[in-house]
Design an enzyme around this catalytic site. Structure first.
Site, mmCIF file in Angstrom:
data_model
loop_
_atom_site.group_PDB
_atom_site.id
_atom_site.type_symbol
_atom_site.label_atom_id
_atom_site.label_comp_id
_atom_site.label_asym_id
_atom_site.label_seq_id
_atom_site.Cartn_x
_atom_site.Cartn_y
_atom_site.Cartn_z
ATOM 1 N N ASP A 150 -6.691 1.524 1.009
ATOM 2 C CA ASP A 150 -6.792 1.720 2.457
ATOM 3 C C ASP A 150 -8.215 1.364 2.898
ATOM 4 O OD1 ASP A 150 -8.401 3.829 1.661
ATOM 5 O OD2 ASP A 150 -7.410 5.319 2.927
ATOM 6 N N LYS A 181 0.835 -1.204 0.000
ATOM 7 C CA LYS A 181 0.000 0.000 0.000
ATOM 8 C C LYS A 181 0.871 1.255 0.000
ATOM 9 C CE LYS A 181 -2.255 1.501 3.669
ATOM 10 N NZ LYS A 181 -3.223 1.632 4.789
#
Length: 211
Positions: free
Chosen positions: A138, A120
């Site tokens: 997220d 991420k």
């Protein structure tokens, strides 16, 4: 969600905000990388309060390394998990200097070798610093993708892969920001504000709220 609806979904988000920006403050790719590492399990607002003074004195790997772990810790102690994060920041500075001539690498593979950097984080850096059409999933983006029917999935990686296939190419670069901001301010976890949503008629969420 149908292909035509997905295109319309992003067309509207683009029309509303053609150049969306992330909410973390940074001055160069290095400080962006540090800010994203620090933002894990913390708010952007909280990170920005700590990194303003930190980046004023350390905006390169060399300057950050010269501060040392203890002083970095002092700057970021208001952020959750600050001890581990300070250690990671120092380790990633060492790796950048040793392996990358102090430059932030431009591939996910190289970024993920750095301390504190997962998929991420790497995707955020590649997207914002280098303009690559990556999608960092997220909690907000995961929720919006599942709730709307845009790209349902049980894991962040599954959602990411589906979004990469489904989002029209011309919208891929900014898609990650549009979806995060939409989840943060409109399609909220507890009380989604469907009454002011730009894409409410395209969304497949069965629990839509009304005023």
């Amino acid at each position: 969600m149908k292909k035509a609806d997905i295109r319309e979904f992003f067309r509207r988000l683009h029309e509303h905000d053609p150049e969306p920006k992330g909410e973390l403050d940074y001055v160069n790719p290095f400080t962006l990388l540090v800010a994203v590492v620090l933002s894990a399990q913390a708010t952007d607002v909280g990170v920005n309060k700590a990194t303003g003074p930190l980046f004023a004195v350390a905006d390169t790997p060399e300057k950050m390394l010269a501060l040392g772990e203890e002083r970095v810790r002092d700057y970021i102690k208001t952020i959750g998990l600050y001890k581990t994060k300070a250690k990671n920041v120092i380790r990633l500075c060492e790796a950048l200097i040793r392996d990358h001539q102090s430059e932030v690498p431009e591939t996910r593979e190289e970024l993920e070798k750095l301390a504190g950097v997962g998929r991420k984080t790497a995707n955020v850096v590649l997207n914002i610093a280098f303009g690559q059409p990556t999608i960092a999933v997220d909690t907000h983006l995961f929720r919006v993708s599942n709730r709307t029917g845009l790209a349902p999935g049980k894991t962040p990686l599954e959602v990411e892969k589906k979004l990469e296939k489904r989002i029209p190419k011309e919208y891929l670069r900014h898609a990650h920001h549009w979806l995060i901001l939409h989840g943060r301010y409109v399609c909220k976890a507890r009380k989604p504000e469907c009454y002011r949503c730009l894409v409410v008629d395209l969304c497949e969420f069965k629990g839509k709220t009304v005023l």
